[in-house]
Write an enzyme that holds these catalytic residues in place. Structure first.
Site, PDB file in Angstrom:
ATOM      1  N   ASP A 102       8.024  -5.866   6.825  1.00 26.73           N
ATOM      2  CA  ASP A 102       6.740  -5.161   6.848  1.00 26.73           C
ATOM      3  C   ASP A 102       6.228  -4.904   5.426  1.00 26.73           C
ATOM      4  O   ASP A 102       7.006  -4.843   4.476  1.00 26.73           O
ATOM      5  CB  ASP A 102       6.921  -3.841   7.606  1.00 26.73           C
ATOM      6  CG  ASP A 102       5.604  -3.297   8.149  1.00 26.73           C
ATOM      7  OD1 ASP A 102       4.582  -4.018   8.082  1.00 26.73           O
ATOM      8  OD2 ASP A 102       5.604  -2.153   8.641  1.00 26.73           O
ATOM      9  N   GLY A 103       4.903  -4.727   5.328  1.00 28.08           N
ATOM     10  CA  GLY A 103       4.307  -4.311   4.064  1.00 28.08           C
ATOM     11  C   GLY A 103       3.675  -5.428   3.247  1.00 28.08           C
ATOM     12  O   GLY A 103       3.267  -5.192   2.106  1.00 28.08           O
ATOM     13  N   GLY A 110       0.759  -6.710   3.710  1.00 28.97           N
ATOM     14  CA  GLY A 110      -0.647  -6.345   3.502  1.00 28.97           C
ATOM     15  C   GLY A 110      -0.790  -5.316   2.400  1.00 28.97           C
ATOM     16  O   GLY A 110      -1.643  -5.452   1.513  1.00 28.97           O
ATOM     17  N   ARG A 111       0.069  -4.295   2.445  1.00 29.24           N
ATOM     18  CA  ARG A 111      -0.005  -3.258   1.407  1.00 29.24           C
ATOM     19  C   ARG A 111       0.343  -3.824   0.031  1.00 29.24           C
ATOM     20  O   ARG A 111      -0.270  -3.483  -0.968  1.00 29.24           O
ATOM     21  CB  ARG A 111       0.962  -2.103   1.761  1.00 29.24           C
ATOM     22  CG  ARG A 111       0.362  -1.116   2.732  1.00 29.24           C
ATOM     23  CD  ARG A 111       1.412  -0.251   3.382  1.00 29.24           C
ATOM     24  NE  ARG A 111       2.017  -0.932   4.517  1.00 29.24           N
ATOM     25  CZ  ARG A 111       2.938  -0.387   5.315  1.00 29.24           C
ATOM     26  NH1 ARG A 111       3.368   0.830   5.074  1.00 29.24           N
ATOM     27  NH2 ARG A 111       3.402  -1.052   6.339  1.00 29.24           N
ATOM     28  N   ARG A 144      -4.972 -10.029   2.220  1.00 30.40           N
ATOM     29  CA  ARG A 144      -3.714  -9.838   2.947  1.00 30.40           C
ATOM     30  C   ARG A 144      -2.882 -11.126   3.026  1.00 30.40           C
ATOM     31  O   ARG A 144      -1.653 -11.091   2.967  1.00 30.40           O
ATOM     32  CB  ARG A 144      -4.013  -9.319   4.367  1.00 30.40           C
ATOM     33  CG  ARG A 144      -4.609  -7.922   4.373  1.00 30.40           C
ATOM     34  CD  ARG A 144      -4.937  -7.474   5.790  1.00 30.40           C
ATOM     35  NE  ARG A 144      -3.762  -7.496   6.633  1.00 30.40           N
ATOM     36  CZ  ARG A 144      -2.843  -6.533   6.679  1.00 30.40           C
ATOM     37  NH1 ARG A 144      -2.971  -5.457   5.932  1.00 30.40           N
ATOM     38  NH2 ARG A 144      -1.802  -6.645   7.472  1.00 30.40           N
ATOM     39  N   HIS A 185       1.158 -12.290   2.712  1.00 30.07           N
ATOM     40  CA  HIS A 185       1.972 -13.025   3.692  1.00 30.07           C
ATOM     41  C   HIS A 185       2.625 -14.252   3.046  1.00 30.07           C
ATOM     42  O   HIS A 185       3.752 -14.609   3.366  1.00 30.07           O
ATOM     43  CB  HIS A 185       1.108 -13.448   4.882  1.00 30.07           C
ATOM     44  CG  HIS A 185       0.640 -12.277   5.717  1.00 30.07           C
ATOM     45  ND1 HIS A 185       1.476 -11.269   6.096  1.00 30.07           N
ATOM     46  CD2 HIS A 185      -0.578 -11.961   6.227  1.00 30.07           C
ATOM     47  CE1 HIS A 185       0.799 -10.374   6.808  1.00 30.07           C
ATOM     48  NE2 HIS A 185      -0.446 -10.766   6.896  1.00 30.07           N
ATOM     49  N   ARG A 234      -4.837  -8.582  15.424  1.00 29.01           N
ATOM     50  CA  ARG A 234      -5.363  -8.587  14.047  1.00 29.01           C
ATOM     51  C   ARG A 234      -6.607  -9.475  13.952  1.00 29.01           C
ATOM     52  O   ARG A 234      -6.860 -10.292  14.840  1.00 29.01           O
ATOM     53  CB  ARG A 234      -4.277  -9.083  13.081  1.00 29.01           C
ATOM     54  CG  ARG A 234      -3.105  -8.112  13.047  1.00 29.01           C
ATOM     55  CD  ARG A 234      -2.126  -8.435  11.950  1.00 29.01           C
ATOM     56  NE  ARG A 234      -1.073  -7.425  11.921  1.00 29.01           N
ATOM     57  CZ  ARG A 234      -0.287  -7.178  10.894  1.00 29.01           C
ATOM     58  NH1 ARG A 234      -0.409  -7.892   9.794  1.00 29.01           N
ATOM     59  NH2 ARG A 234       0.631  -6.238  10.950  1.00 29.01           N
ATOM     60  N   LEU A 274      24.843 -20.855   9.370  1.00 29.39           N
ATOM     61  CA  LEU A 274      24.094 -19.602   9.542  1.00 29.39           C
ATOM     62  C   LEU A 274      23.057 -19.838  10.633  1.00 29.39           C
ATOM     63  O   LEU A 274      22.416 -20.898  10.662  1.00 29.39           O
ATOM     64  CB  LEU A 274      23.381 -19.248   8.222  1.00 29.39           C
ATOM     65  CG  LEU A 274      22.576 -17.950   8.210  1.00 29.39           C
ATOM     66  CD1 LEU A 274      23.496 -16.742   7.989  1.00 29.39           C
ATOM     67  CD2 LEU A 274      21.526 -17.973   7.102  1.00 29.39           C
ATOM     68  N   ARG A 294      14.148  -2.355   7.922  1.00 28.42           N
ATOM     69  CA  ARG A 294      12.685  -2.379   7.934  1.00 28.42           C
ATOM     70  C   ARG A 294      12.186  -1.988   6.558  1.00 28.42           C
ATOM     71  O   ARG A 294      12.623  -0.986   5.978  1.00 28.42           O
ATOM     72  CB  ARG A 294      12.100  -1.429   8.976  1.00 28.42           C
ATOM     73  CG  ARG A 294      10.572  -1.537   9.020  1.00 28.42           C
ATOM     74  CD  ARG A 294       9.960  -1.024  10.303  1.00 28.42           C
ATOM     75  NE  ARG A 294       8.529  -1.332  10.310  1.00 28.42           N
ATOM     76  CZ  ARG A 294       7.790  -1.454  11.385  1.00 28.42           C
ATOM     77  NH1 ARG A 294       8.326  -1.309  12.570  1.00 28.42           N
ATOM     78  NH2 ARG A 294       6.498  -1.744  11.292  1.00 28.42           N
ATOM     79  N   LEU A 308      10.539   0.499  15.609  1.00 28.97           N
ATOM     80  CA  LEU A 308      10.954  -0.853  15.989  1.00 28.97           C
ATOM     81  C   LEU A 308       9.778  -1.774  16.264  1.00 28.97           C
ATOM     82  O   LEU A 308       9.923  -2.999  16.200  1.00 28.97           O
ATOM     83  CB  LEU A 308      11.860  -0.801  17.226  1.00 28.97           C
ATOM     84  CG  LEU A 308      13.328  -0.444  16.976  1.00 28.97           C
ATOM     85  CD1 LEU A 308      14.086  -0.384  18.291  1.00 28.97           C
ATOM     86  CD2 LEU A 308      13.986  -1.477  16.057  1.00 28.97           C
ATOM     87  N   SER A 309       8.615  -1.207  16.611  1.00 24.80           N
ATOM     88  CA  SER A 309       7.440  -2.040  16.901  1.00 24.80           C
ATOM     89  C   SER A 309       7.770  -3.180  17.872  1.00 24.80           C
ATOM     90  O   SER A 309       7.451  -4.343  17.618  1.00 24.80           O
ATOM     91  CB  SER A 309       6.830  -2.588  15.597  1.00 24.80           C
ATOM     92  OG  SER A 309       6.493  -1.532  14.720  1.00 24.80           O
TER      93      SER A 309
HETATM   94  C1  IPE Z   1       5.963  -5.406  12.933  1.00 27.26           C
HETATM   95  O1  IPE Z   1       5.100  -5.037  11.918  1.00 27.26           O
HETATM   96  C2  IPE Z   1       5.800  -6.863  13.221  1.00 27.26           C
HETATM   97  C3  IPE Z   1       6.255  -7.779  12.184  1.00 27.26           C
HETATM   98  C4  IPE Z   1       6.866  -7.436  11.073  1.00 27.26           C
HETATM   99  C5  IPE Z   1       6.017  -9.167  12.450  1.00 27.26           C
HETATM  100  P1  IPE Z   1       3.668  -4.435  12.223  1.00 27.26           P
HETATM  101  O2  IPE Z   1       3.066  -4.130  10.899  1.00 27.26           O
HETATM  102  O3  IPE Z   1       2.915  -5.332  13.119  1.00 27.26           O
HETATM  103  O4  IPE Z   1       4.018  -3.096  13.029  1.00 27.26           O
HETATM  104  P2  IPE Z   1       3.204  -1.748  13.183  1.00 27.26           P
HETATM  105  O5  IPE Z   1       1.820  -2.123  13.622  1.00 27.26           O
HETATM  106  O6  IPE Z   1       3.189  -1.072  11.853  1.00 27.26           O
HETATM  107  O7  IPE Z   1       3.965  -0.947  14.198  1.00 27.26           O
HETATM  108  C1  IPE Z   2       4.211  -7.634   7.939  1.00 27.35           C
HETATM  109  O1  IPE Z   2       3.300  -7.186   6.996  1.00 27.35           O
HETATM  110  C2  IPE Z   2       3.956  -9.055   8.341  1.00 27.35           C
HETATM  111  C3  IPE Z   2       3.404  -9.222   9.690  1.00 27.35           C
HETATM  112  C4  IPE Z   2       3.212  -8.272  10.571  1.00 27.35           C
HETATM  113  C5  IPE Z   2       3.042 -10.583  10.063  1.00 27.35           C
HETATM  114  P1  IPE Z   2       1.973  -6.444   7.434  1.00 27.35           P
HETATM  115  O2  IPE Z   2       0.867  -7.447   7.516  1.00 27.35           O
HETATM  116  O3  IPE Z   2       2.190  -5.651   8.670  1.00 27.35           O
HETATM  117  O4  IPE Z   2       1.737  -5.490   6.208  1.00 27.35           O
HETATM  118  P2  IPE Z   2       1.115  -4.020   6.230  1.00 27.35           P
HETATM  119  O5  IPE Z   2       1.937  -3.208   7.188  1.00 27.35           O
HETATM  120  O6  IPE Z   2      -0.304  -4.167   6.683  1.00 27.35           O
HETATM  121  O7  IPE Z   2       1.233  -3.547   4.821  1.00 27.35           O
HETATM  122 MG    MG Z   3       2.745  -3.746   9.018  1.00 26.93          MG
END
Ligand code: IPE
Ligand code: IPE
Ligand code: MG
Length: 258
Positions: free
Chosen positions: A37-38, A40-41, A50, A54, A88, A148, A201, A208-209
């Site tokens: 995660d993160g 985008g941030r 964004r 990725h 999205r 692996l 995470r 857990l999303s």
């Molecule tokens: C969980 O991240 C899905 C993936 C890492 C692919 P999200 O960014 O989609 O989850 P939420 O929206 O913060 O719960």
């Molecule tokens: C996780 O990063 C990757 C995917 C969900 C595909 P995000 O895109 O959720 O990044 P944030 O949470 O917006 O920072």
């Molecule tokens: Mg996210």
């Protein structure tokens, strides 16, 4: 920024560093799952779109897979796209598919050469034909590898996975008394694999999303504020050290407490 190969990146001339001496080798998780995660941030902090995040996140996989292999991890699962991520903006979804598609073409042969077996956790429903074909090709190419296992959770949702498992049992005419935990486990995408020992995470979230809900029943959790593109070897070793310091009880009473 174009995707460069995870393995042939010229900036990577040395093998994964040796583990810090304080890692307890008896407590290496067999199966580590990453909620990456993160992205985008991370991109926003750099004034970038964004998809830039990725791409960087995808490139980060090389060092994490290499280090997991070097530490003795047997199974790595990465959460790449959830069933909820369809919500999205269309250009982000299309961009994510494009990045994955490029990554498969670039990486599958190198992963194959390193003995990595690629598996897909999730549904192919709604996935563009070209990408679905590339995923299937990569799975076929690497099917016999044993060094692996890399599970790519893509178009994955844990609730949908459980519903699908139950439907398979019902469709097969399974008698009610034969529907037990083992039967459900055997019909999940992860059939035959050990449950995750450690779920990491990034980006400071504690949820857990919809990831591996069934399999995570006794997983240890680790969260770090670091965004996924910056999650590096020392970060991974900190997660592994935190895991090694945990006392897993599985509902029992450890001998020392008895
Ligand atoms: C969980 O991240 C899905 C993936 C890492 C692919 P999200 O960014 O989609 O989850 P939420 O929206 O913060 O719960
Ligand atoms: C996780 O990063 C990757 C995917 C969900 C595909 P995000 O895109 O959720 O990044 P944030 O949470 O917006 O920072
Ligand atoms: Mg996210």
């Amino acid at each position: 920024m174009p995707l460069t190969s995870l393995w042939r990146d010229a900036s990577r001339t040395t093998p994964a560093p040796a583990p810090p001496a304080d890692i307890d080798r008896t407590m290496v998780p067999r199966h580590v799952a990453f909620i990456m995660d993160g992205n985008g941030r991370w991109a926003r902090q750099r004034g970038q779109p964004r998809l830039f995040g990725h791409r960087a996140g995808t490139q980060n996989l090389r060092r994490i897979l290499e280090t997991c292999g070097a530490r003795g991890v047997e199974v790595v699962t990465i959460y790449a796209f959830s069933t909820e991520n369809w919500g999205r903006p269309q250009d982000e979804v299309t961009g994510l598919f494009q990045i994955l598609s490029e990554a498969i073409v670039l990486e599958a042969p190198a992963l194959h050469a390193r003995g990595v077996q690629i598996r897909h956790l999730g549904s192919m429903a709604g996935i563009p034909d070209r990408l679905a074909g590339r995923i299937k090709d990569a799975i076929r190419l690497t099917a016999l590898n044993e060094r692996l296992i890399l599970n790519v959770a893509f178009n994955y949702g844990a609730r949908a996975e459980i519903v699908e498992a139950v439907r398979k049992l019902v469709t097969a005419g399974t008698p009610v008394e034969a529907i037990d935990e083992a039967a459900i486990s055997a019909n999940l995408y992860t059939a035959g694999l050990p449950d995750p020992d450690l779920i990491v995470r990034t980006a400071g979230e504690f949820r857990l999303s919809n990831f591996l809900l069934w399999q995570a029943a006794y997983a240890e959790y680790y969260s770090t504020p670091t965004c996924w593109p910056d999650f590096d070897e020392p970060e991974l070793d900190r997660a592994m050290a935190a895991y090694a310091a945990r006392r897993r009880k599985f509902g029992g009473v450890p001998d020392a407490d008895g």
